[in-house]
Write a protein that holds these residues in place. Structure first.
Motif, PDB file in Angstrom:
ATOM      1  N   ILE A 123      41.375  47.731  37.583  1.00  0.00           N
ATOM      2  CA  ILE A 123      40.036  47.477  38.120  1.00  0.00           C
ATOM      3  C   ILE A 123      38.991  48.209  37.290  1.00  0.00           C
ATOM      4  O   ILE A 123      37.929  47.659  36.975  1.00  0.00           O
ATOM      5  CB  ILE A 123      39.960  47.893  39.600  1.00  0.00           C
ATOM      6  N   ASP A 169      39.111  49.065  34.096  1.00  0.00           N
ATOM      7  CA  ASP A 169      38.940  48.386  32.810  1.00  0.00           C
ATOM      8  C   ASP A 169      38.159  47.087  32.964  1.00  0.00           C
ATOM      9  O   ASP A 169      37.284  46.771  32.153  1.00  0.00           O
ATOM     10  CB  ASP A 169      40.294  48.099  32.165  1.00  0.00           C
ATOM     11  N   ALA A 170      38.486  46.322  34.022  1.00  0.00           N
ATOM     12  CA  ALA A 170      37.795  45.049  34.235  1.00  0.00           C
ATOM     13  C   ALA A 170      36.333  45.256  34.615  1.00  0.00           C
ATOM     14  O   ALA A 170      35.454  44.514  34.174  1.00  0.00           O
ATOM     15  CB  ALA A 170      38.512  44.248  35.320  1.00  0.00           C
ATOM     16  N   LEU A 171      36.068  46.285  35.413  1.00  0.00           N
ATOM     17  CA  LEU A 171      34.704  46.537  35.879  1.00  0.00           C
ATOM     18  C   LEU A 171      33.807  47.044  34.768  1.00  0.00           C
ATOM     19  O   LEU A 171      32.620  46.717  34.707  1.00  0.00           O
ATOM     20  CB  LEU A 171      34.732  47.549  37.026  1.00  0.00           C
ATOM     21  N   THR A 172      34.359  47.843  33.855  1.00  0.00           N
ATOM     22  CA  THR A 172      33.549  48.486  32.818  1.00  0.00           C
ATOM     23  C   THR A 172      33.639  47.776  31.473  1.00  0.00           C
ATOM     24  O   THR A 172      33.068  48.253  30.490  1.00  0.00           O
ATOM     25  CB  THR A 172      33.965  49.961  32.651  1.00  0.00           C
ATOM     26  N   ASN A 173      34.350  46.663  31.416  1.00  0.00           N
ATOM     27  CA  ASN A 173      34.451  45.901  30.178  1.00  0.00           C
ATOM     28  C   ASN A 173      33.065  45.440  29.738  1.00  0.00           C
ATOM     29  O   ASN A 173      32.332  44.809  30.497  1.00  0.00           O
ATOM     30  CB  ASN A 173      35.364  44.693  30.392  1.00  0.00           C
ATOM     31  N   HIS A 233      31.494  41.918  30.381  1.00  0.00           N
ATOM     32  CA  HIS A 233      31.126  41.444  31.711  1.00  0.00           C
ATOM     33  C   HIS A 233      29.740  41.892  32.164  1.00  0.00           C
ATOM     34  O   HIS A 233      29.267  41.468  33.219  1.00  0.00           O
ATOM     35  CB  HIS A 233      32.180  41.891  32.724  1.00  0.00           C
ATOM     36  N   ASN A 250      28.627  44.505  33.600  1.00  0.00           N
ATOM     37  CA  ASN A 250      28.542  45.134  34.917  1.00  0.00           C
ATOM     38  C   ASN A 250      27.846  46.494  34.869  1.00  0.00           C
ATOM     39  O   ASN A 250      27.262  46.925  35.864  1.00  0.00           O
ATOM     40  CB  ASN A 250      29.941  45.315  35.507  1.00  0.00           C
ATOM     41  N   THR A 269      31.370  42.518  39.107  1.00  0.00           N
ATOM     42  CA  THR A 269      32.655  42.060  39.614  1.00  0.00           C
ATOM     43  C   THR A 269      33.756  42.359  38.620  1.00  0.00           C
ATOM     44  O   THR A 269      33.629  42.077  37.427  1.00  0.00           O
ATOM     45  CB  THR A 269      32.618  40.547  39.878  1.00  0.00           C
ATOM     46  N   ALA A 270      34.843  42.953  39.123  1.00  0.00           N
ATOM     47  CA  ALA A 270      36.049  43.144  38.322  1.00  0.00           C
ATOM     48  C   ALA A 270      36.904  41.901  38.464  1.00  0.00           C
ATOM     49  O   ALA A 270      37.349  41.559  39.562  1.00  0.00           O
ATOM     50  CB  ALA A 270      36.804  44.382  38.796  1.00  0.00           C
ATOM     51  N   LEU A 329      40.291  40.054  37.766  1.00  0.00           N
ATOM     52  CA  LEU A 329      41.672  40.439  37.482  1.00  0.00           C
ATOM     53  C   LEU A 329      42.584  39.224  37.416  1.00  0.00           C
ATOM     54  O   LEU A 329      42.417  38.266  38.190  1.00  0.00           O
ATOM     55  CB  LEU A 329      42.174  41.400  38.565  1.00  0.00           C
ATOM     56  N   GLU A 341      38.782  38.615  42.261  1.00  0.00           N
ATOM     57  CA  GLU A 341      37.499  39.205  41.908  1.00  0.00           C
ATOM     58  C   GLU A 341      37.145  40.262  42.945  1.00  0.00           C
ATOM     59  O   GLU A 341      37.176  39.994  44.145  1.00  0.00           O
ATOM     60  CB  GLU A 341      36.402  38.142  41.842  1.00  0.00           C
TER      61      GLU A 341
END
Length: 222
Positions: A22, A24-28, A31, A33, A126-127, A129, A138
């Motif tokens: 989460i 990694d996905a949120l702070t990528n 995206h 975010n 949004t993360a 995944l 999401e």
């Protein structure tokens, strides 16, 4: 300047620990975010790309008007690798988030966090995944994340909530007051504590009134 009366929405808020997927996905960066602050003149000074620095370069085309010149220098800075190096200093490092209910102007808040020198960034997104079964999920998060670690940064988090016009969470406010070395912050934390006390007192009064009503003898029925 944030308003004097802060919202009590987050007095009971605590942090949420994120697992690595989460986080990694949120702070990528792809995206968008993480709400990064806009570079300021002091940032340009650190990298030697202020309007005055640029004017010294052969063939420079820096506008004469200072506001236009600053905008011009910032636009050039954003095209340079140094900009992404600077953005990395405002990227979340710690794998937990302190929720924030609502921010009316995320970019303005991000700029305020930078101006105050906080090791905090605002994240709103949004993360996304990929699940083991081939599906997708999401998970939405809005809140503050630390861009540094290894020390007590409760005062930075508390100031972030104040800049967002919320009373900081009870879980960090007292620690922030004891931990900070900045008199201005200590004063603002003290005012936030007073507002928190008023909030809790109001809750207590309402609860006592409710208890009193429950204790009232029931009216006889005929």
């Amino acid at each position: 300047m944030p308003r004097e009366r802060l919202s009590p929405t987050h007095v009971g808020t605590t942090s949420i620990t994120l697992d690595s997927a989460i986080f990694d996905a949120l702070t990528n960066a792809e995206h968008d975010n993480v709400v990064y602050p806009e570079p300021t003149l002091s940032v340009l000074e650190n990298y030697g790309v202020t309007p005055d620095d640029l004017r010294k370069q052969p063939g420079s085309d820096v506008p004469e008007d200072e506001d236009d010149a600053l905008e011009y220098a910032i636009d050039l800075f954003k095209e340079d690798d140094a900009y992404y190096e600077w953005k990395d200093t405002n990227h979340p490092m710690m794998m937990f988030i302190w929720p924030v209910d609502h921010v009316s102007n995320p970019q303005r808040l991000a700029n305020l966090l930078e101006e105050e020198g906080l090791a905090v960034v605002y994240v709103d997104g949004t993360a996304k995944l990929e699940l083991a079964d081939g599906g997708a999920a999401e998970i939405e998060h809005q809140g503050f994340m630390l861009t540094g670690g290894g020390m007590n940064l409760s005062d930075h988090l508390a100031m972030a909530y104040i800049l967002a016009e919320y009373i900081p969470p009870d879980a960090i406010l007292e620690d922030a007051f004891r931990n900070t070395h900045r008199d201005e912050w200590k004063e603002r934390f003290a005012k936030a504590m007073e507002q928190m006390a008023e909030h809790y007192a109001g809750q207590s009064d309402r609860l006592l009134e409710r208890v009193a009503r429950f204790k009232e003898p029931a009216a006889p029925s005929f």
